[in-house]
Design an enzyme around this catalytic site. Sequence first.
Site, PDB file in Angstrom:
ATOM      1  N   HIS A 280      41.070  -4.286  30.865  1.00  0.00           N
ATOM      2  CA  HIS A 280      39.982  -4.556  31.814  1.00  0.00           C
ATOM      3  C   HIS A 280      40.281  -5.805  32.628  1.00  0.00           C
ATOM      4  O   HIS A 280      40.768  -6.806  32.116  1.00  0.00           O
ATOM      5  CB  HIS A 280      38.623  -4.613  31.131  1.00  0.00           C
ATOM      6  CG  HIS A 280      38.291  -5.851  30.369  1.00  0.00           C
ATOM      7  ND1 HIS A 280      37.768  -6.982  30.960  1.00  0.00           N
ATOM      8  CD2 HIS A 280      38.359  -6.135  29.047  1.00  0.00           C
ATOM      9  CE1 HIS A 280      37.527  -7.901  30.042  1.00  0.00           C
ATOM     10  NE2 HIS A 280      37.887  -7.432  28.870  1.00  0.00           N
ATOM     11  N   GLU A 325      34.042  -3.832  32.739  1.00  0.00           N
ATOM     12  CA  GLU A 325      34.069  -3.671  31.283  1.00  0.00           C
ATOM     13  C   GLU A 325      33.037  -4.565  30.631  1.00  0.00           C
ATOM     14  O   GLU A 325      32.349  -4.150  29.685  1.00  0.00           O
ATOM     15  CB  GLU A 325      35.468  -4.001  30.748  1.00  0.00           C
ATOM     16  CG  GLU A 325      35.666  -3.679  29.260  1.00  0.00           C
ATOM     17  CD  GLU A 325      35.376  -4.842  28.323  1.00  0.00           C
ATOM     18  OE1 GLU A 325      35.514  -4.670  27.097  1.00  0.00           O
ATOM     19  OE2 GLU A 325      35.007  -5.940  28.811  1.00  0.00           O
ATOM     20  N   ASP A 354      43.319  -5.616  25.088  1.00  0.00           N
ATOM     21  CA  ASP A 354      42.193  -6.480  25.425  1.00  0.00           C
ATOM     22  C   ASP A 354      42.221  -7.681  24.482  1.00  0.00           C
ATOM     23  O   ASP A 354      42.040  -7.535  23.278  1.00  0.00           O
ATOM     24  CB  ASP A 354      40.891  -5.686  25.248  1.00  0.00           C
ATOM     25  CG  ASP A 354      39.666  -6.414  25.774  1.00  0.00           C
ATOM     26  OD1 ASP A 354      39.778  -7.586  26.162  1.00  0.00           O
ATOM     27  OD2 ASP A 354      38.588  -5.790  25.789  1.00  0.00           O
ATOM     28  N   HIS A 454      34.146 -15.933  26.057  1.00  0.00           N
ATOM     29  CA  HIS A 454      33.058 -15.852  27.036  1.00  0.00           C
ATOM     30  C   HIS A 454      32.537 -17.228  27.447  1.00  0.00           C
ATOM     31  O   HIS A 454      31.333 -17.414  27.660  1.00  0.00           O
ATOM     32  CB  HIS A 454      31.913 -14.977  26.515  1.00  0.00           C
ATOM     33  CG  HIS A 454      32.214 -13.518  26.546  1.00  0.00           C
ATOM     34  ND1 HIS A 454      31.269 -12.539  26.302  1.00  0.00           N
ATOM     35  CD2 HIS A 454      33.369 -12.839  26.800  1.00  0.00           C
ATOM     36  CE1 HIS A 454      31.820 -11.347  26.407  1.00  0.00           C
ATOM     37  NE2 HIS A 454      33.108 -11.507  26.695  1.00  0.00           N
TER      38      HIS A 454
END
Length: 507
Positions: A280, A325, A354, A454
């Site tokens: 992604h 994604e 990923d 993140h």
Amino acid sequence: MARGRWGRAGLSIAVAVLSVAGCAADDSTEGGGSGSGGSGSVDSPSGQAPPSLDPYAIADRVQIEAVTAHLSELERIAGENDGNRALGTPGYDASVDYVAGRLRDAGFEVQTPEFDVTGFDVETETLDIDGTPVGVRALGFSPSTGPDGLTVRPVRIPADETPGCEPTDYDGLDVSGSAVLVDRGACTFSVKEQVAADRGAAAVLVVNNEDGPLSDAGLAEDEKPRIPVGGLARQDADTVAGASSVNLTLDTTTERQRSCNVIAETSTGAADNVVVVGAHLDSVPEGPGINDNGTGVASVLETALQLGAEPDVANKVRFAFWGAEEAGLVGSARYIDGLSDDERRDIALYLNFDMLGSPNPGYLVFDGDDSDGEGEGPGPEGSAGIERTFAQFFAERGITVSGTDFDGRSDYGPFVAVGIPAGGVFSGADDVKTAEQAELWGGTGGKAFDPNYHTAEDDVANVDRDALAAAAAAVGYGTAFYALSVDGPDGVPVGDARVQAREAFTE
């Protein structure tokens, strides 16, 4: 890597079919070389002759210097575009330009098929009784209460066989202007919302059927929900139901956006035995997304450049860089949705990459045979052979791998859902590395595989180069291995198509 379909970073689902238009922000990258598709990379510093198509040679050609150069470009793109490469941003468009341009320069024909994404974000989700907070989670696509929220009386709907699913569940109850508490189960959240709205309720609070918050849940956007819907933990239901009034704020926004995938494939190889290799391309809004998932993008991109557009292979290889994604596997899901039954059968297998350079890394391969006995069970038939192929490759380099579950958090999900064999490698996300794993691989037990997951700190400086080098080589090896595979005892059947692995790597 997405947290789940209703991840809090931006909850979304695509609703439109693919189109043929591209979403690249800079049309200048649509040019590129029209040469023979030789396997040399425009970014590789060696300048050597095109490599042999032996899988080990391809693995050796996917060099960490070239992979890191791609990462640096993705970080530069994020730095010039508000620090991220997320869905619907100039940073994502520039990432599309970069990947598509490099592939075109290497002789690939590149498509950037578009799809619509409906993004859902939560600004505030609170519930309190006389100033005492109670946990609540907005369901995906919940209408907003507005920033000021609602002060409403709660009404408990009896937990019968159809809790809040039938209009008769409300018989004898005055729910006009109230927040109704309905138990989870027996029908969809959307049906519960529709029935409550029809009876005049101002909001719905769905009570979980187990302890803990009701998370990763959502309404169906196409049902056009009308009133706010939140989720409660089972242990809080009686407290809320017994209050004279509650203050509920579910401040949400729903927005339609446009995104795209980047797709390129070799012009050679059997078109009914396609090996799809994917990663992604988007980041979360909070950061540049270099481990998640620049590492997968860079490794797949460099593998494509090293393999070339016209390699002498048995099976066609399709390289895919997925959009949205992080918004719920939207790009890969819409890609699968847009294929005919015959086109799906022509896909022999899917390899997913990923997060390959986590700073506290694990060496994980997807548990195709469910030998670990955890989570969602085995992948489709043939996934076990893919697991063994990658495990053997790492073992030859002195690395012992562990399995990781097909938990649906990355783009293999839509492929597995339609029965396409899948596999890949992974260095870990926000799960905590155990003491046993730290003893096996090094690093720190009791700490997340990627503590920068993140966040704005997910940058090049926080990528583990050794882990990435090993994983990137595995990307090159696995891609070439299945591109060349023609026989062996452990086939990967997909309708009439079949990719088979060599005996040494499957027994």
